[in-house]
Design an enzyme around this catalytic site. Sequence first.
Site, PDB file in Angstrom:
ATOM      1  CG  ASP A   1      -0.642  -4.975  11.333  1.00 55.92           C
ATOM      2  OD1 ASP A   1       0.319  -4.446  12.204  1.00 55.92           O
ATOM      3  OD2 ASP A   1      -1.602  -4.006  11.071  1.00 55.92           O
TER       4      ASP A   1
ATOM      5  CG  HIS B   1       0.062   4.368   5.128  1.00 54.16           C
ATOM      6  ND1 HIS B   1      -0.408   3.553   5.663  1.00 54.16           N
ATOM      7  CD2 HIS B   1      -0.543   5.288   4.674  1.00 54.16           C
ATOM      8  CE1 HIS B   1      -1.437   3.903   5.992  1.00 54.16           C
ATOM      9  NE2 HIS B   1      -1.753   5.108   5.383  1.00 54.16           N
TER      10      HIS B   1
ATOM     11  CG  HIS C   1      -8.181   8.377  14.789  1.00 57.33           C
ATOM     12  ND1 HIS C   1      -7.706   8.177  13.613  1.00 57.33           N
ATOM     13  CD2 HIS C   1      -7.629   7.336  15.349  1.00 57.33           C
ATOM     14  CE1 HIS C   1      -6.646   7.589  13.306  1.00 57.33           C
ATOM     15  NE2 HIS C   1      -6.605   7.148  14.569  1.00 57.33           N
TER      16      HIS C   1
ATOM     17  CG  HIS D   1      -0.426  -0.165   2.474  1.00 53.36           C
ATOM     18  ND1 HIS D   1       0.157  -1.046   3.180  1.00 53.36           N
ATOM     19  CD2 HIS D   1      -0.112   1.214   3.429  1.00 53.36           C
ATOM     20  CE1 HIS D   1       0.507  -0.943   4.340  1.00 53.36           C
ATOM     21  NE2 HIS D   1       0.433   0.344   4.551  1.00 53.36           N
TER      22      HIS D   1
ATOM     23  CG  HIS E   1      -2.624  -0.789  12.471  1.00 53.84           C
ATOM     24  ND1 HIS E   1      -1.580  -1.341  11.683  1.00 53.84           N
ATOM     25  CD2 HIS E   1      -2.352   0.557  12.250  1.00 53.84           C
ATOM     26  CE1 HIS E   1      -0.934  -0.675  11.080  1.00 53.84           C
ATOM     27  NE2 HIS E   1      -1.190   0.652  11.373  1.00 53.84           N
TER      28      HIS E   1
END
Lengths: 560, 560
Positions: free
Chosen positions: A200, A79, A369, A77, A373
């Site tokens: 992750d 980032h 927010h 991705h 993850h």
Amino acid sequence: MVKGKKKSKDKVNIVPLGGVGEIGKNMFVIHYKDEILVLDAGLMFPEEELLGVDMVIPDISYLLEYKDKIKAIILTHGHEDHIGALPYIIPQLNGVSIFGTKLTLGLVESKLEEFELNSEVDLYEIRSGEELRFGSLTTRFFSTNHSIPDSVGVIITTPVGNIVYTSDFKLDYTPVQGDITDFHTLAEIGKEGVLVALSDSTNAERPGYTSSEKKVGESLKDIFYSVEGRIIIVTFATNVHRIQQIFNAASFSGRKVAVDGWNMLKVVRIAQDLGFLNIAPNTLIGLEEIKNYPLNEVVILTTGTQGEPLSALTRLATANHRKMQIIPGDTVVIAATPIPGNEKLVARTIDNLFRRGANVIYEPISGVHVSGHGSQEELKLMLNLLRPEYLIPVHGEYRHLIHHANLAENLGIDRENIFVVENGTVMEFTPSSGRVLTSVPSDGVYVDGLGVGDVGSVVLRDRHVLAKDGIFIVIVTINSSTKTIVSGPDIVSRGFVYVRESEELLVEARENVNRVLDKLINKNMLEWSTIKANIKDTIGKFLWDKTGRKPMILPIIVEV
Amino acid sequence: MVKGKKKSKDKVNIVPLGGVGEIGKNMFVIHYKDEILVLDAGLMFPEEELLGVDMVIPDISYLLEYKDKIKAIILTHGHEDHIGALPYIIPQLNGVSIFGTKLTLGLVESKLEEFELNSEVDLYEIRSGEELRFGSLTTRFFSTNHSIPDSVGVIITTPVGNIVYTSDFKLDYTPVQGDITDFHTLAEIGKEGVLVALSDSTNAERPGYTSSEKKVGESLKDIFYSVEGRIIIVTFATNVHRIQQIFNAASFSGRKVAVDGWNMLKVVRIAQDLGFLNIAPNTLIGLEEIKNYPLNEVVILTTGTQGEPLSALTRLATANHRKMQIIPGDTVVIAATPIPGNEKLVARTIDNLFRRGANVIYEPISGVHVSGHGSQEELKLMLNLLRPEYLIPVHGEYRHLIHHANLAENLGIDRENIFVVENGTVMEFTPSSGRVLTSVPSDGVYVDGLGVGDVGSVVLRDRHVLAKDGIFIVIVTINSSTKTIVSGPDIVSRGFVYVRESEELLVEARENVNRVLDKLINKNMLEWSTIKANIKDTIGKFLWDKTGRKPMILPIIVEV
């Protein structure tokens, strides 16, 4: 689909060059015989003690050693901690092929343009579900949910077995746009058999489930609808889902959106061009147009979630923005949480915004927010789907890896099959075994200005001394033939004391140097090294006694 | 009791010299005609951009101006942000009287001994409920609950009206020891009438109530009982309640406690001597004795909750402790939360402890820490008891003060009667009015080593430049009569580049300096200032182009 025929003598190596024991500079190497696949190429922002360092990238010595074997860099991705090292490593890898999804490549292209590197690489677009063959390695991609669209995980089918790299993920059952996580492929590969999973660990400390990004949309609609004045909202520039929801909330509440900030403008443009952002007609306006609308019809979308000193939000908070200023009654929405280490900067920005008369919405409780993850229950579901023989917890500081390992052990994975390792660890897997083989260089490489790797421990140690107590320079000119002092000692200091108020101290210091020099001249000990060592020693002690400080002491002996 | 006879022309000034818009260096001045009372005298640990600064104390120019009027410094409890400035201000105030409760004075005495200042002040012990008269001002003290025993708030009765300073507080209905908050006195004074309240805002962002310290005791008992190996526990050294509960949990689970760390040993000794810590017989052992007990009978109590580099816990985490080391299977309990700004250091310490094979208990969820400050409902109850005419929210960064003001407004206090102010604001109150009068110097004074106030913006600016990119020194010796270069240019750099790998850069830089000098010699422009400015300019541009860095450039011209 190419199924791995497991040959019992075959081996595959997995090497994290970055991204374990830290959050950032992700880079995982899959090395099977003459074929190497590199998963991600990220940067990390420096810990605060790396004075003056702009960013840290992985040490790619291992890759340079096997340069010819590298088949591809696969990006999961867009980032920075997954693509940010590219401009620094591409020139060293002459002509590497880079694979990524549409949005990821859009962001990479824009980055490579800035560095004038477009012609040095080949970019290949991949799609979720697609299969690619690199010699005896085959890759498939599965869509995931994360805080940027078009994220994927990677399945690498090797003759030894299947390796699955989840990359960053959460399980969002109601994503804002795009696919939900590809559970079917995960279930299928789990059934087929997974040798190693790299998964992750970022939120492995967090119980339960991470909320859906859609929740943020609901909170934003409530806020945009109820707030009476102007709204200034900041979020991460790459969080296109959230940007979409900001535009949605603006339409819903009859507001126009002006976008400000170089990075935010760039991402909005790229995302719009590539079809990842759908803006209702007549919603987007220029920053210079906001004066044409009443305050309660305006939203300004900009950057500065981390209180970065040069960001738009910090400039607004300190009344240093060139194009606008806070109007009392503005509502500022910080749709993000501080990245660990930035808490103070963010708090200070919030304080300053309040000082200018804005209301600031930032508390976790306000619902503006959610994390990108997965929390513990999501990590467990992933492991239950994949049922890997071996687990390498990745994307986490050491404690996150340990927590992830504990979760996995509770699900029935043998502790000795879980590799909680440091960067640079070479792990070797066969169809029936896994072990740590050795380790390779993996200390981060520091980027400082234009320099890559030219700042190391010596320079940093000096910067620390200079930062703490400054520098104290003693200059003496000596006639080497007559053995006399021609000029000096002169003293120059910086960052040590305010000189105008410390004249007495400097006079005394000079007297001390003179005594040292007289003694050495009498003894006829006029080697540079002797003079320097004696001055350092005497002045160091003198300044410590008088001030309790230890500036860097730099004797400069000029011979004429 | 002396009731204030309110004379309508009388005025009292209140001046926060520290402690508003920040958490730290608390100092509030009550100034009525010829009488001044100083409430607290704290220090603050520096923000990270104050490079090399050890601590920050209030600017006491205002006090020095009215030195003769100062009747007393009244200390509300023994935390550093309430007593830490004493050693630096006492020498300037010749012979001030200091009032505090027993434990507070115990800690102050120990501090003054370190600075050899015991003979310079008179210490007077106060008790909750006691009344003291200072000319036309009268003070009473009410017990409060906080994360250190023997905390009090202060009521100052002036001819203008009553002023109440809550200092730091929470409302703990089941405190570990000592009194609960003195609700009766607060109710009484509320009924009598409060002109101004100065009330704690630290947790004004936090909804609900703060848990009782007793909750921590229960969690500790559970942990101490269920953990199998050795326990290493850290908490704030001054949190005597928690230390008491650690000893209780140790007794309960059949463990001995060894205390380590200079500060922890000091506080335990003082608290024990003064009767604030009751240790069961045969529970306290020396650190050297732990080897005589099985691991599951040992607790080590030490310091390092904030990941401080030199603390015992950080030394254990990095295997640098002189007297002991982590044994795999140890359980480390961090009974504290990181103070904002310390999150990264604490996280790194936790990571390193895991790396050494310890288990670490630190999550908020584990119940091993509660705050010492009241949450929103407690702040509301305090305001409802006091019913002040005017409120000055104190002990908080700006956003905390604003949140506290919002709470108060919701309770019916007029917004214009709430003073959200910055340090140094002089507020004047009469029985029927309150206003901001002026402001006095209140920038913090920096303590660096032995120097108090000798480091200011010039020195700090230099340290920032040095920290970021180092220093680049150019030395040239010029014969002032013949106008020739006798020696040099020589170049010395520190913290800029690794010299051995940058020789080419230095050669080029030297050539650049030579060109500048040749030009100036030809034009006969050999004033020092001209040479220096030209070298700075040329080399600055050259280094920026080549390296993207801006080191401090320091030309040194030696004339012979």
